[in-house]
Design an enzyme around this catalytic site. Structure first.
Site, PDB file in Angstrom:
ATOM      1  N   THR A 221      55.216  35.578  38.328  1.00 19.41           N
ATOM      2  CA  THR A 221      56.049  35.228  37.160  1.00 19.41           C
ATOM      3  C   THR A 221      55.726  36.125  35.965  1.00 19.41           C
ATOM      4  O   THR A 221      56.579  36.355  35.106  1.00 19.41           O
ATOM      5  CB  THR A 221      55.877  33.751  36.758  1.00 19.41           C
ATOM      6  N   VAL A 267      59.600  33.546  32.708  1.00 18.30           N
ATOM      7  CA  VAL A 267      60.437  32.348  32.813  1.00 18.30           C
ATOM      8  C   VAL A 267      59.967  31.615  34.062  1.00 18.30           C
ATOM      9  O   VAL A 267      60.727  31.361  35.013  1.00 18.30           O
ATOM     10  CB  VAL A 267      61.933  32.730  32.899  1.00 18.30           C
ATOM     11  N   HIS A 268      58.701  31.236  34.034  1.00 18.51           N
ATOM     12  CA  HIS A 268      57.967  30.773  35.218  1.00 18.51           C
ATOM     13  C   HIS A 268      58.825  29.919  36.179  1.00 18.51           C
ATOM     14  O   HIS A 268      59.064  30.300  37.309  1.00 18.51           O
ATOM     15  CB  HIS A 268      56.767  29.927  34.802  1.00 18.51           C
ATOM     16  N   ASP A 269      59.265  28.765  35.706  1.00 20.38           N
ATOM     17  CA  ASP A 269      59.862  27.775  36.622  1.00 20.38           C
ATOM     18  C   ASP A 269      61.178  28.244  37.219  1.00 20.38           C
ATOM     19  O   ASP A 269      61.495  27.924  38.366  1.00 20.38           O
ATOM     20  CB  ASP A 269      60.089  26.456  35.877  1.00 20.38           C
ATOM     21  N   SER A 271      61.836  31.034  38.252  1.00 24.88           N
ATOM     22  CA  SER A 271      61.551  31.906  39.403  1.00 24.88           C
ATOM     23  C   SER A 271      61.499  31.104  40.700  1.00 24.88           C
ATOM     24  O   SER A 271      61.826  31.616  41.777  1.00 24.88           O
ATOM     25  CB  SER A 271      60.217  32.638  39.188  1.00 24.88           C
TER      26      SER A 271
END
Ligand code: RIB
Ligand code: CA
Length: 339
Positions: A221, A267-269, A271
């Site tokens: 991420t 935009v961690h989540d 991904s």
């Protein structure tokens, strides 16, 4: 053309249509999203809810994490409303981790949990019942290995469900976790990523359950970052969703850009959802993962044995590469569908 030949051709085209429809239905991902919105959770929820051809979002289950449970639950309802998807139920779950004292990330996500924009009380409320019981009931009665779980926050809800009803694994196809960090260190401590640090004991319960597990860690991420051009392509969308996500992300990525000295932020989540929609954008390998819950500097650390040094059985698929432009093109293309 002979009538019989026409009838035969019509039969083929109908068969082709039915086959492709059957294949499409078979390929559709039956998904429960467990989430602690959370700026990047909101983007993930919008992406998933904008992709009904590939993903059947059965429910959102909320957990305390970035902010307290009452706010993560309100924010999940907000994301559902912004996506025009109030058909999807939201169940509130665990208000605190299994063992450790709760921690939050309001310094990053803002006091309300969604930075950069105004929030309001959504018109549609929560579904009746607790998220943990919903997971137990749904997974216990699901077709064998039919339901995918996307875990975008601390894994407390799923851990509680597994502790109370270990047999729910029968209904789980796979679990995709946003969490963990190996190669480039953590974000909440030098070695730990927030979701794991917030409830390592829950993550250990999920890992020990033997479910098919994929981790989307900071290793990837932190390679899928915003940029002015990528934000501009979102801002140019002729709807509310595009500019809204830009406002959220511009506020959200500031902390990471300053902390890491990066030209953009993760935009961690989202991904995780992109991995479900377009796995070809990502790559990784099966590794042996261990999670540290000992008090001290390594609390919440994930040790991904990338080179098989320990010669232990691989128990997760660890994603470590991602196509950043491909991700933002997919995100732009899907957000374009929203109001
Ligand atoms: O470390 C990033 C993760 O922690 C993301 O899921 C973010 O929303 C926070 O929950
Ligand atoms: Ca999250």
């Amino acid at each position: 053309m002979q009538r019989s030949l026409l009838t035969l051709l019509r039969g083929f085209s109908l068969m082709a249509l039915l086959t492709s429809a059957a294949a499409t239905a078979a390929d559709k991902i039956d998904l429960i999203i467990d989430t602690d919105p959370g700026a990047d959770d909101v983007v993930a929820l919008l992406l998933a809810l904008a992709s009904p051809e590939e993903i059947n979002v059965r429910a959102l289950t909320t957990v305390a994490g970035n902010v307290r449970l009452d706010k993560t639950s309100r924010n999940a309802r907000l994301a559902r409303e912004w996506a025009g998807r109030e058909d999807v139920p939201v169940y509130a779950g665990a208000p605190k981790p299994l063992v450790r004292e709760p921690i939050y990330a309001a310094n990053v996500h803002g006091e309300e949990g969604v930075p950069g924009i105004a929030v309001h009380e959504p018109s549609k409320g929560l579904a009746q019942g607790n998220a943990v019981q919903y997971l137990i009931d749904t997974l216990s009665n699901a077709e064998p290995h039919s339901i995918t779980l996307a875990m975008l926050g601390p894994q407390t809800n799923l851990a509680l469900a597994l502790i109370q009803a270990p047999g729910i694994t029968q209904g789980i196809k796979e679990v995709i976790v946003m969490g963990g960090a190996h190669f480039n260190g953590g974000n909440i401590t030098p070695v730990a990523e927030f979701n794991l640090f917030a409830d390592p004991h829950a993550a250990q319960v999920v890992l020990a359950s033997g479910v098919k597990l994929t981790y989307v860690p900071l290793d990837v991420t932190h390679k899928v970052l915003t940029s002015p051009a990528r934000l501009q392509q979102l801002a140019a969308l002729q709807n509310k969703a595009g500019p809204r996500v830009v406002d959220i992300l511009q506020a959200y990525v500031k902390a990471d850009m300053e902390h890491y000295g990066l030209p953009g932020g993760p935009v961690h989540d989202a991904s995780v959802i992109a991995y479900l929609l377009a796995p070809e954008l990502f790559s990784g390998r099966k590794v042996n993962l261990t999670i540290d819950s000992r008090e001290g500097p390594s609390f919440g650390q994930t040790v991904a044995d990338w080179y098989g040094t320990l010669e232990q059985p691989a128990n997760v698929f660890w994603v470590n590469e991602g196509n950043a432009q491909g991700f933002f093109d997919l995100l732009t293309q899907r957000l374009q569908r929203l109001p």
